[in-house]
Write a protein that holds these residues in place. Structure first.
Motif, PDB file in Angstrom:
ATOM      1  N   MET A   1       0.849  -1.173   0.000  1.00 55.85           N
ATOM      2  CA  MET A   1       0.000   0.000   0.000  1.00 55.85           C
ATOM      3  C   MET A   1       0.894   1.235   0.000  1.00 55.85           C
ATOM      4  SD  MET A   1      -2.637   1.386   2.898  1.00 55.85           S
ATOM      5  CE  MET A   1      -3.979   0.287   2.515  1.00 55.85           C
ATOM      6  N   ALA A   2       0.618   2.170  -0.895  1.00 59.08           N
ATOM      7  CA  ALA A   2       1.379   3.413  -0.964  1.00 59.08           C
ATOM      8  C   ALA A   2       0.985   4.325   0.193  1.00 59.08           C
ATOM      9  CB  ALA A   2       1.111   4.113  -2.282  1.00 59.08           C
ATOM     10  N   VAL A   3       1.965   5.025   0.724  1.00 58.18           N
ATOM     11  CA  VAL A   3       1.741   5.965   1.814  1.00 58.18           C
ATOM     12  C   VAL A   3       2.206   7.339   1.350  1.00 58.18           C
ATOM     13  CG1 VAL A   3       2.360   6.557   4.181  1.00 58.18           C
ATOM     14  CG2 VAL A   3       2.065   4.157   3.534  1.00 58.18           C
ATOM     15  N   ALA A   4       1.383   8.359   1.581  1.00 59.69           N
ATOM     16  CA  ALA A   4       1.752   9.713   1.172  1.00 59.69           C
ATOM     17  C   ALA A   4       2.996  10.159   1.924  1.00 59.69           C
ATOM     18  CB  ALA A   4       0.608  10.677   1.442  1.00 59.69           C
ATOM     19  N   SER A   5       3.902  10.819   1.209  1.00 60.49           N
ATOM     20  CA  SER A   5       5.128  11.294   1.841  1.00 60.49           C
ATOM     21  C   SER A   5       5.005  12.719   2.352  1.00 60.49           C
ATOM     22  CB  SER A   5       6.288  11.204   0.855  1.00 60.49           C
ATOM     23  OG  SER A   5       6.031  12.034  -0.266  1.00 60.49           O
ATOM     24  N   ALA A   6       3.988  13.454   1.892  1.00 62.16           N
ATOM     25  CA  ALA A   6       3.793  14.832   2.335  1.00 62.16           C
ATOM     26  C   ALA A   6       2.359  15.245   2.090  1.00 62.16           C
ATOM     27  CB  ALA A   6       4.737  15.768   1.586  1.00 62.16           C
ATOM     28  N   ALA A   7       1.918  16.208   2.879  1.00 62.58           N
ATOM     29  CA  ALA A   7       0.593  16.789   2.680  1.00 62.58           C
ATOM     30  C   ALA A   7       0.777  18.250   2.308  1.00 62.58           C
ATOM     31  CB  ALA A   7      -0.237  16.668   3.959  1.00 62.58           C
ATOM     32  N   VAL A   8       0.001  18.709   1.357  1.00 61.31           N
ATOM     33  CA  VAL A   8       0.082  20.095   0.902  1.00 61.31           C
ATOM     34  C   VAL A   8      -1.323  20.681   0.958  1.00 61.31           C
ATOM     35  CG1 VAL A   8       0.679  21.628  -1.001  1.00 61.31           C
ATOM     36  CG2 VAL A   8       1.996  19.528  -0.655  1.00 61.31           C
ATOM     37  N   LEU A   9      -1.461  21.798   1.667  1.00 63.74           N
ATOM     38  CA  LEU A   9      -2.722  22.519   1.671  1.00 63.74           C
ATOM     39  C   LEU A   9      -2.739  23.380   0.424  1.00 63.74           C
ATOM     40  CD1 LEU A   9      -5.324  23.569   2.998  1.00 63.74           C
ATOM     41  CD2 LEU A   9      -3.915  25.297   4.103  1.00 63.74           C
ATOM     42  N   SER A  10      -3.727  23.192  -0.453  1.00 64.16           N
ATOM     43  CA  SER A  10      -3.803  23.929  -1.707  1.00 64.16           C
ATOM     44  C   SER A  10      -4.997  24.874  -1.690  1.00 64.16           C
ATOM     45  CB  SER A  10      -3.949  22.959  -2.886  1.00 64.16           C
ATOM     46  OG  SER A  10      -2.830  22.109  -2.949  1.00 64.16           O
ATOM     47  N   LEU A  11      -4.741  26.116  -2.083  1.00 66.62           N
ATOM     48  CA  LEU A  11      -5.790  27.130  -2.135  1.00 66.62           C
ATOM     49  C   LEU A  11      -5.941  27.641  -3.558  1.00 66.62           C
ATOM     50  CD1 LEU A  11      -4.794  29.278   0.991  1.00 66.62           C
ATOM     51  CD2 LEU A  11      -6.492  27.444   0.874  1.00 66.62           C
ATOM     52  N   ASP A  12      -7.169  27.682  -4.048  1.00 63.08           N
ATOM     53  CA  ASP A  12      -7.442  28.308  -5.342  1.00 63.08           C
ATOM     54  C   ASP A  12      -7.467  29.817  -5.144  1.00 63.08           C
ATOM     55  OD1 ASP A  12      -7.707  25.838  -6.483  1.00 63.08           O
ATOM     56  OD2 ASP A  12      -9.894  25.862  -6.527  1.00 63.08           O
ATOM     57  N   CYS A  13      -6.984  30.551  -6.139  1.00 63.42           N
ATOM     58  CA  CYS A  13      -6.958  32.005  -6.035  1.00 63.42           C
ATOM     59  C   CYS A  13      -6.786  32.612  -7.423  1.00 63.42           C
ATOM     60  CB  CYS A  13      -5.830  32.467  -5.116  1.00 63.42           C
ATOM     61  SG  CYS A  13      -4.190  31.929  -5.632  1.00 63.42           S
ATOM     62  N   ALA A  14      -6.959  33.916  -7.509  1.00 63.44           N
ATOM     63  CA  ALA A  14      -6.797  34.612  -8.781  1.00 63.44           C
ATOM     64  C   ALA A  14      -5.333  34.927  -9.078  1.00 63.44           C
ATOM     65  CB  ALA A  14      -7.614  35.905  -8.776  1.00 63.44           C
ATOM     66  N   GLU A  15      -4.534  35.211  -8.019  1.00 64.47           N
ATOM     67  CA  GLU A  15      -3.139  35.614  -8.192  1.00 64.47           C
ATOM     68  C   GLU A  15      -2.232  34.809  -7.258  1.00 64.47           C
ATOM     69  OE1 GLU A  15      -2.615  39.842  -7.996  1.00 64.47           O
ATOM     70  OE2 GLU A  15      -4.593  40.193  -8.865  1.00 64.47           O
ATOM     71  N   PRO A  16      -1.776  33.630  -7.686  1.00 55.91           N
ATOM     72  CA  PRO A  16      -0.979  32.785  -6.801  1.00 55.91           C
ATOM     73  C   PRO A  16       0.334  33.423  -6.361  1.00 55.91           C
ATOM     74  CG  PRO A  16      -1.111  31.828  -9.001  1.00 55.91           C
ATOM     75  CD  PRO A  16      -2.034  32.994  -8.968  1.00 55.91           C
ATOM     76  N   GLU A  17       0.943  34.251  -7.197  1.00 52.33           N
ATOM     77  CA  GLU A  17       2.210  34.870  -6.817  1.00 52.33           C
ATOM     78  C   GLU A  17       2.027  35.759  -5.589  1.00 52.33           C
ATOM     79  OE1 GLU A  17       0.700  35.346  -9.793  1.00 52.33           O
ATOM     80  OE2 GLU A  17       1.951  34.335 -11.281  1.00 52.33           O
TER      81      GLU A  17
END
Length: 78
Positions: A1-17
């Motif tokens: 069974m594969a195990v995630a190596s990291a979790a990333v919180l992702s946010l949608d937005c108009a201007e990622p920079e």
């Protein structure tokens, strides 16, 4: 069974920079090298990761929401 190596919180937005720069300053995080302008990722000193994804149709959330509807929020503990 594969195990995630990291979790990333992702946010949608108009201007990622701009949003990545803001959160990098708040968290003392490093902005990672950009592989695509539609996704910017930061890594905080403790290893927490956030990604900011460009949504070309992004509409900012409204507050307060009517009728006790739920809305996601982010708690930062500093």
């Amino acid at each position: 069974m594969a195990v995630a190596s990291a979790a990333v919180l992702s946010l949608d937005c108009a201007e990622p920079e701009a949003l990545a720069e803001f959160y990098a300053q708040v968290l003392g995080a490093d902005i990672q090298p950009v592989t695509t302008p539609d996704r910017i990722e930061i890594v905080a000193p403790g290893g927490s990761r956030m990604a900011f994804l460009r949504d070309h149709g992004f509409a900012p959330p409204s507050w307060p929401r009517p009728d006790d509807s739920q809305q996601a929020h982010l708690d930062l503990l500093v």
